[in-house]
Design a protein around this motif. Sequence first.
Motif, short mmCIF file in Angstrom:
data_model
loop_
_atom_site.label_atom_id
_atom_site.label_comp_id
_atom_site.label_asym_id
_atom_site.label_seq_id
_atom_site.Cartn_x
_atom_site.Cartn_y
_atom_site.Cartn_z
N PHE A 50 0.83 -1.20 0.00
CA PHE A 50 0.00 0.00 0.00
C PHE A 50 0.87 1.26 0.00
N ALA A 51 2.00 1.20 0.68
CA ALA A 51 2.88 2.37 0.75
C ALA A 51 3.46 2.73 -0.61
N LEU A 52 3.69 1.74 -1.45
CA LEU A 52 4.32 1.98 -2.74
C LEU A 52 3.33 2.05 -3.89
N GLU A 53 2.06 1.76 -3.61
CA GLU A 53 1.06 1.68 -4.69
C GLU A 53 0.87 3.01 -5.40
N GLY A 54 0.74 4.10 -4.66
CA GLY A 54 0.42 5.37 -5.28
C GLY A 54 1.58 6.06 -5.96
N THR A 55 2.79 5.56 -5.75
CA THR A 55 3.97 6.24 -6.28
C THR A 55 4.12 6.06 -7.79
N ARG A 56 3.27 5.27 -8.41
CA ARG A 56 3.42 5.05 -9.85
C ARG A 56 2.78 6.18 -10.67
N PHE A 57 2.05 7.07 -9.99
CA PHE A 57 1.34 8.11 -10.72
C PHE A 57 1.92 9.52 -10.52
N ASP A 58 2.59 9.77 -9.40
CA ASP A 58 3.04 11.12 -9.11
C ASP A 58 4.11 11.05 -8.03
N ASP A 59 4.72 12.21 -7.76
CA ASP A 59 5.70 12.26 -6.68
C ASP A 59 4.99 12.08 -5.34
N HIS A 60 5.48 11.17 -4.55
CA HIS A 60 4.88 10.90 -3.25
C HIS A 60 5.96 10.53 -2.24
N ILE A 61 5.56 10.44 -0.99
CA ILE A 61 6.42 9.94 0.07
C ILE A 61 5.79 8.66 0.61
N PRO A 62 6.37 7.50 0.32
CA PRO A 62 5.85 6.26 0.91
C PRO A 62 6.22 6.20 2.39
N VAL A 63 5.25 5.86 3.22
CA VAL A 63 5.51 5.74 4.66
C VAL A 63 4.90 4.46 5.20
N ILE A 64 5.52 3.95 6.24
CA ILE A 64 4.98 2.86 7.04
C ILE A 64 4.80 3.41 8.45
N ILE A 65 3.55 3.41 8.92
CA ILE A 65 3.29 3.88 10.28
C ILE A 65 3.21 2.66 11.18
N HIS A 66 4.08 2.62 12.17
CA HIS A 66 4.16 1.49 13.09
C HIS A 66 3.24 1.78 14.29
N LEU A 67 2.18 0.98 14.41
CA LEU A 67 1.19 1.18 15.46
C LEU A 67 1.26 0.05 16.49
N LYS A 68 0.79 0.33 17.68
CA LYS A 68 0.72 -0.75 18.67
C LYS A 68 -0.31 -1.77 18.19
N ARG A 69 -0.05 -3.04 18.46
CA ARG A 69 -0.94 -4.09 17.97
C ARG A 69 -2.15 -4.21 18.90
N VAL A 70 -3.33 -4.08 18.30
CA VAL A 70 -4.58 -4.22 19.05
C VAL A 70 -5.40 -5.40 18.54
N SER A 71 -4.90 -6.05 17.48
CA SER A 71 -5.60 -7.20 16.91
C SER A 71 -4.63 -7.97 16.04
N ASN A 72 -4.90 -9.27 15.88
CA ASN A 72 -4.07 -10.10 15.02
C ASN A 72 -4.74 -10.42 13.69
N GLU A 73 -5.90 -9.80 13.43
CA GLU A 73 -6.57 -10.01 12.15
C GLU A 73 -5.71 -9.47 11.00
N ARG A 74 -5.86 -10.08 9.84
CA ARG A 74 -5.04 -9.65 8.70
C ARG A 74 -5.33 -8.19 8.34
N ILE A 75 -6.59 -7.80 8.36
CA ILE A 75 -6.96 -6.40 8.18
C ILE A 75 -7.65 -5.94 9.47
N VAL A 76 -7.08 -4.95 10.11
CA VAL A 76 -7.60 -4.45 11.38
C VAL A 76 -8.36 -3.16 11.11
N SER A 77 -9.62 -3.11 11.50
CA SER A 77 -10.47 -1.95 11.29
C SER A 77 -10.52 -1.13 12.59
N ILE A 78 -10.04 0.11 12.52
CA ILE A 78 -10.01 1.01 13.68
C ILE A 78 -10.96 2.17 13.40
N PRO A 79 -12.17 2.15 13.94
CA PRO A 79 -13.18 3.15 13.59
C PRO A 79 -13.11 4.42 14.44
#
Length: 221
Positions: free
Chosen positions: A147-176
Amino acid sequence: MFLGLCPQPAQAQPPIKQMLKAFSQRCEGKLSALSKRVQQALARRSAISQAQAAKKAPLFFNSLEYTSAYYARMHRLPAFPLPEQETELYRGMTLDATGQQLRHILKQGLEVSKTHSRNFAAYDGRQYPDNQKAIYATPDLKLALSFALEGTRFDDHIPVIIHLKRVSNERIVSIPHDVPLSWIHRVSALLIIKGHPVWGEIRLAQDERFVFLPYPKHGAK
């Protein structure tokens, strides 16, 4: 019968002074060689320490505009050098080239109102209103990187990975809800440094400048 008690002539005695001199010269030679090896070892250690210090030296930027890039033009990007952690979730994002979005995140955290994703199964098991927005994260670092590198194919961007505390082990964690700064362990960014893409941790200094700390290369100690 008294010959054995008589002293030998002076010319027959061992040349003690010459022996001592030769022994001293040999010792000096060995000490000199040892000293040279010690100096070489110290010089190598000093060079390694300086190189390590140079790698860890922080870089400061008022804007990230000149360190962002259109990464799709690059044939090869560096591997992410940090291992996946059991205590972390990851959110991969592409942010604007100036760094204004990143600056906001580093100061305010992640705001759920800014996302387009919808809550599907809240990590905390609570019921939220229909069509509630949610911030997605994952324990799968490779997925977050995609996901961090997906948008860089269209324009200048800064890819980032935000490291969050783990609140779930689900593959996709939904934080509402908003993600506070206390949940953010660190933010990793891919910037162009001296013409090369480099992963590193990025922070904000007290004077509002960006502080970039390059990570050691993948596999380096």
